[in-house]
Design an enzyme around this catalytic site. Structure first.
Site, PDB file in Angstrom:
ATOM      1  N   GLY A   1       0.824  -1.211   0.000  1.00 32.51           N
ATOM      2  CA  GLY A   1       0.000   0.000   0.000  1.00 32.51           C
ATOM      3  C   GLY A   1       0.855   1.256   0.000  1.00 32.51           C
TER       4      GLY A   1
ATOM      5  CE1 TYR B   1      -8.403   0.109   9.482  1.00 37.19           C
ATOM      6  CE2 TYR B   1      -8.681   1.033  11.678  1.00 37.19           C
ATOM      7  CZ  TYR B   1      -7.987   0.974  10.481  1.00 37.19           C
ATOM      8  OH  TYR B   1      -6.879   1.777  10.288  1.00 37.19           O
TER       9      TYR B   1
ATOM     10  CE  LYS C   1      -5.289  -1.381  10.428  1.00 34.87           C
ATOM     11  NZ  LYS C   1      -4.115  -1.451   9.545  1.00 34.87           N
TER      12      LYS C   1
END
Ligand code: NAP
Length: 252
Positions: free
Chosen positions: A17, A160, A164
């Site tokens: 990314g 999410y 994480k």
């Protein structure tokens, strides 16, 4: 003591990314410090080429590789390309990430899987591919991009947050597995950083988040890149399994 390597002339980094936002800032920072950089991206080729040009301006080798890190094929192709170009991988930054926000009761299985597959499974697959190379080299630095949300949770981001938080478990476990091989594994937990990802927030959510930052302002991708460069340094050899918050004091 770990067996040491013969240091190469140039250290090489793979940043997943790397086309935009935090990943781009990390690519640039590493290039500034003399690393050759492999800039991975999912679909935005123009942005990835811009990152490559910004890295090349520091006089280092840089190139872009399109690969979907949520698949084993994508990860393997990424590391094959990096090895074909550089012949080694000294630093891996698992930065690629996506969000698909929603309350759990309304969250689809597809949105849960998409986030876990990209953010957590992608990092696992890249760690696995990189660790094979780094073990042969007897040298490596792996940096996983977690989030303050992985430490504290966040309503509307269960998928999410799970990804994480999972990255922190992955980081600590892999740090223990690889420490004797002269390979460190650390995580960064950014707070609220101005990128395309946070641009998508509503004004109300942005104002509420801002009010919870002791520093009183939103962070920049360069703030996170600073932490990545710290973990990527040869001299950070005795630091492993750590989670460094880059959040203007939010987590304190
Ligand atoms: P961003 O601006 O949305 O950029 C995301 C990057 O990930 C892009 O380069 C994108 O490539 C790439 N990507 C997405 N899915 C991918 C896949 N399947 N395979 C390969 N690359 C993929 O995000 P950001 O804000 O810079 O965030 C970077 C990381 O920091 C993420 O892991 C995020 O969770 C984490 N983080 C961000 C913040 C924040 O406040 N911004 C806070 C905490 C943690 P394309 O350009 O090709 O789409």
């Amino acid at each position: 003591m770990a067996r040491t390597e013969t240091a190469p002339a140039v250290r090489c980094a793979v940043v997943t990314g790397g086309s935009r936002g935090i990943g781009r800032a990390i690519c640039e920072k590493l290039a500034q410090q003399g690393f050759a950089v492999c800039v991975n991206y999912a679909g935005n080729a123009a942005a990835a080429e811009e990152t490559v040009a910004q890295c090349a301006a520091y006089g280092v080798e840089a190139f872009a590789v399109q690969a979907d890190v949520s698949t084993a094929e994508g990860c393997n192709a990424l590391f094959e390309a990096a090895m074909a170009k550089f012949g080694r991988v000294d630093v891996l930054v698992n930065n690629a990430g996506v969000t698909r926000d929603g309350l759990v009761l309304r969250m689809s299985e597809e949105d849960f899987d998409k986030v876990l597959d990209t953010n957590l499974k992608g990092a696992f697959l890249c760690c696995k591919a990189a660790a094979k190379i780094m073990m042969r080299q007897r040298y490596g630095r792996i940096i996983n991009m977690s989030s303050i949300v992985g430490l504290r949770g966040n309503a509307g981001q269960a998928n999410y947050a799970a990804s994480k938080a999972g990255l922190i478990g992955l980081t600590k476990s892999l740090a223990k597995e690889l420490a004797s091989r002269n390979i460190t594994v650390n995580a960064i937990a950014p707070g609220f950083i101005a990128t395309d990802m946070t641009d998508a927030m509503t004004e109300a959510a942005r104002a509420a988040t801002l009010a919870s930052i002791p520093a009183g302002h939103i962070g920049k991708p360069e703030d996170v890149a600073q932490a990545a460069a710290f973990f990527a340094a040869e001299s950070s050899a005795y630091i492993t399994g750590q989670v460094l918050c880059v959040d203007g004091g939010m987590a304190v």
